[in-house]
Design an enzyme around this catalytic site. Structure first.
Site, short mmCIF file in Angstrom:
data_model
loop_
_atom_site.label_atom_id
_atom_site.label_comp_id
_atom_site.label_asym_id
_atom_site.label_seq_id
_atom_site.Cartn_x
_atom_site.Cartn_y
_atom_site.Cartn_z
N ASP A 277 -6.44 -3.64 0.13
CA ASP A 277 -6.92 -2.63 -0.82
C ASP A 277 -5.87 -1.56 -1.14
O ASP A 277 -6.12 -0.65 -1.91
CB ASP A 277 -8.19 -1.96 -0.28
CG ASP A 277 -7.96 -1.30 1.07
OD1 ASP A 277 -6.81 -1.30 1.55
OD2 ASP A 277 -8.93 -0.78 1.65
N ASP B 97 10.43 -7.09 8.65
CA ASP B 97 10.13 -6.18 7.53
C ASP B 97 9.91 -4.76 8.02
O ASP B 97 9.76 -3.84 7.21
CB ASP B 97 8.89 -6.66 6.76
CG ASP B 97 7.70 -6.91 7.66
OD1 ASP B 97 7.82 -7.75 8.56
OD2 ASP B 97 6.66 -6.24 7.50
N ASN B 98 9.88 -4.58 9.34
CA ASN B 98 9.69 -3.23 9.88
C ASN B 98 10.95 -2.72 10.56
O ASN B 98 10.89 -1.78 11.34
CB ASN B 98 8.52 -3.21 10.86
CG ASN B 98 7.20 -3.44 10.16
OD1 ASN B 98 7.07 -3.20 8.97
ND2 ASN B 98 6.21 -3.90 10.90
N ARG C 10 0.84 -1.20 0.00
CA ARG C 10 0.00 0.00 0.00
C ARG C 10 0.88 1.24 0.00
O ARG C 10 0.53 2.26 0.60
CB ARG C 10 -0.90 0.01 1.22
CG ARG C 10 -0.09 -0.13 2.47
CD ARG C 10 -0.78 0.24 3.70
NE ARG C 10 0.01 -0.37 4.77
CZ ARG C 10 -0.16 -0.12 6.03
NH1 ARG C 10 -1.09 0.71 6.39
NH2 ARG C 10 0.59 -0.70 6.93
N ARG D 284 5.92 9.91 3.42
CA ARG D 284 6.99 9.58 4.34
C ARG D 284 8.35 9.83 3.68
O ARG D 284 8.54 9.54 2.50
CB ARG D 284 6.86 8.09 4.69
CG ARG D 284 8.05 7.51 5.43
CD ARG D 284 7.67 6.26 6.17
NE ARG D 284 7.59 5.09 5.30
CZ ARG D 284 7.20 3.90 5.74
NH1 ARG D 284 6.82 3.72 7.00
NH2 ARG D 284 7.15 2.87 4.93
P1 AMP Z 1 2.67 -3.77 8.25
O1 AMP Z 1 2.17 -4.70 9.29
O2 AMP Z 1 1.90 -2.50 8.20
O3 AMP Z 1 4.14 -3.54 8.34
O4 AMP Z 1 2.37 -4.45 6.84
C1 AMP Z 1 2.73 -5.76 6.55
C2 AMP Z 1 2.49 -6.06 5.10
O5 AMP Z 1 1.11 -5.95 4.77
C3 AMP Z 1 3.23 -5.16 4.13
O6 AMP Z 1 3.62 -5.94 3.04
C4 AMP Z 1 2.17 -4.18 3.73
O7 AMP Z 1 2.43 -3.58 2.48
C5 AMP Z 1 0.93 -5.05 3.70
N1 AMP Z 1 -0.31 -4.27 3.90
C6 AMP Z 1 -0.72 -3.70 5.04
N2 AMP Z 1 -1.89 -3.06 4.87
C7 AMP Z 1 -2.25 -3.23 3.57
C8 AMP Z 1 -3.35 -2.82 2.77
N3 AMP Z 1 -4.35 -2.10 3.26
N4 AMP Z 1 -3.36 -3.20 1.48
C9 AMP Z 1 -2.36 -3.93 0.96
N5 AMP Z 1 -1.31 -4.35 1.65
C10 AMP Z 1 -1.23 -4.01 2.95
MG MG Z 2 5.61 -2.66 7.46
#
Ligand code: AMP
Ligand code: MG
Length: 479
Positions: free
Chosen positions: A121, A248-249, A89, A172
């Site tokens: 989404d 990944d973070n 996203r 960002r």
């Molecule tokens: P995060 O937990 O926010 O670090 O995200 C983990 C993974 O989920 C990453 O690959 C993000 O790009 C994906 N992701 C999180 N929210 C969405 C979203 N609304 N649509 C698509 N991918 C998402």
């Molecule tokens: Mg992330």
């Protein structure tokens, strides 16, 4: 408008996917970090009106030199390996080089689907946009390495979570978006060629000083160990809980990245968790150091093939080397927490002293931030329990044994113990009122948190701890 200078595009195509940002119905600029844009980034956007800025920061209009790509990465999420995550996203608008010669990524978060979206989404609701804006800027002014906020925009569209929510896009700025998970992505595919390109690219971009080292791969690992040790110690010193320390973070630049369900603690509890998805407390406050080390091992695993041709030997070299510097996590913690108690150097006995103080805060359910600040005042009003008396007498002895005088210790304490942090209940208020069209709390917080170490009587309400019924104990990823 913006002159991008994109180097990530020179890497092979398997590093990213090209994307087009989605159209939104009513781009609206909520906040723009003009000072940061002009003073640090050297961007001259003053000729753009509010509507044009909104178009830019929602991806409706992209400068010709923009890259518009989503980056590939993998990651360990809550301990489990996921071979493909990637920017689901977000899109990288491009890289810029500032007048001071610093290279930054500018990324739009919430700009729509990408080839990495899986079932998502690709969008973001306004809540996480506002939270990331406030908290990442606050982190910067507290002195913690972090990605920055350039803009927050509303899209005018509803997005669907468990209820319809207003959509938003966050802009960002990061010194790069390379994560431990980026290395894991190629390692999982046995793609050594890409892995090597990535390591070299990362060293060029972030750690050029190690280029002449004998074993640059070990040096690289060591650099990451140091930057992450110092980063996590910083977090701990402010009662900050990242909430999703998945690999990944974790940025290899050592910046705090991906503000999801993060929060600053009010009353101290060593095992505090805010994230509603962290049911086992994997990323609890006091687990952040062990987790940072665990993450370092995941990175080390990816580097095995470059350390030695013989896998066994490579593993043993890595283990020796990691063992020899894994203690720096504790050392950084001691150093950072010690300063909060007015200590100019670290001694082994300080660990017990720091723990004694923290245990006192926990026993008495005291506010983490305000208690440190109070401690430097002569009549601090802290409750004199037996634990406190014990701590206090040892602490005074320790202070008196330093060459610096007490005033210097006090000044040191006040330079590292903030008056203001982005308190969770205030961040929630900022979000709720933004939903109702009132941006004043959001703007006030951005303003006052630029000077977190200075008491600002006008903003007293943001300084005080929440009353028990105002406390927000859980935060949501809101993705
Ligand atoms: P995060 O937990 O926010 O670090 O995200 C983990 C993974 O989920 C990453 O690959 C993000 O790009 C994906 N992701 C999180 N929210 C969405 C979203 N609304 N649509 C698509 N991918 C998402
Ligand atoms: Mg992330």
């Amino acid at each position: 408008m913006i002159n991008f200078d994109n180097t990530y595009l020179n890497l092979p195509e398997r590093f990213y996917a090209e994307v087009t940002p989605e159209k939104v119905s009513k781009p609206f600029l909520l906040e723009f970090n003009r000072e940061f844009a002009s003073e640090e980034l050297g961007l001259n956007l003053d000729t753009l009106n509010k509507r044009e800025l909104a178009d830019l920061f929602t991806g409706q209009v992209l400068p010709d030199s923009a890259s518009s790509i989503a980056l590939a990465y993998a990651g360990h999420q809550f301990g489990h390996f996921v071979p493909q995550l990637g920017d689901g996203r977000a899109l990288l608008m491009g890289e810029i080089v500032t007048p001071k010669g610093r290279r930054y990524d500018i990324q739009l978060k919430g700009s729509g689907q990408t080839p990495f979206s899986r079932d998502g989404d690709g969008k973001s609701s306004l809540g996480p946009v506002i939270r990331e804006y406030i908290v990442s800027e606050a982190m910067h002014f507290l002195g913690v390495p972090t990605t920055r906020a350039l803009a927050a925009a509303a899209t005018g569209d509803s997005i669907f979570r468990d209820q319809p929510l207003p959509g938003g896009i966050f802009t960002r700025v990061a010194s790069s978006h390379i994560r431990i998970g980026t290395f894991e992505y190629f390692a999982a595919r046995d793609d050594l060629e890409s892995l090597k390109l990535l390591v070299n690219y990362s060293i060029d971009r972030h750690y050029p000083d190690i280029k002449d080292q004998k074993n640059i791969y070990l040096s690289f690992l060591q650099k990451i160990a140091h930057t992450h040790a110092s980063l996590v110690a910083h977090w701990m010193s402010f009662g900050f809980i990242h909430g999703v320390m998945n690999t990944d973070n974790m940025s290899i630049s050592g910046e705090t990245i991906d503000y999801g369900p993060c929060a600053f603690m009010d009353n101290f509890a060593s095992n505090r968790v805010f994230s509603s998805i962290d049911r086992n407390g994997r990323y609890a406050y006091n687990n952040q150091i062990p987790i940072a080390k665990w993450n370092l091992y995941r990175l080390a695993n990816c580097l095995i093939p470059f350390i030695h041709n013989d896998q066994k030997q490579a593993i043993s070299i890595i283990e020796d080397s990691i063992n020899s510097y894994s203690h720096i996590y504790e050392e950084k913690w001691m150093e950072t927490m010690g300063k909060k108690l007015g200590l100019f150097s670290s001694e082994a006995e300080d660990q017990a002293l720091i723990n004694n103080w923290l245990q006192y805060l926990e026993d008495e359910d005291l506010d983490f931030t305000l208690s440190f600040r109070k401690l430097s005042e002569s009549s601090n009003g802290l409750k004199e329990t037996s634990r406190f008396k014990d701590f206090s007498s040892k602490w005074h002895k320790r202070l008196e044994n330093q060459p610096q005088d007490l005033r210097e210790s006090r000044d040191l304490m006040n330079s590292v113990n903030p008056v203001f942090i982005p308190r969770n209940h205030q961040v929630e208020r900022a979000i709720q009122s933004a939903f109702e069209g009132d941006l004043s709390i959001f703007k006030d917080m951005n303003h006052l948190l630029k000077n977190p170490y200075v008491d600002q009587p006008k903003f007293e309400a943001y300084k005080v701890a929440p009353k028990p019924d105002e406390r927000i104990e859980a935060t949501f990823c809101g993705t």
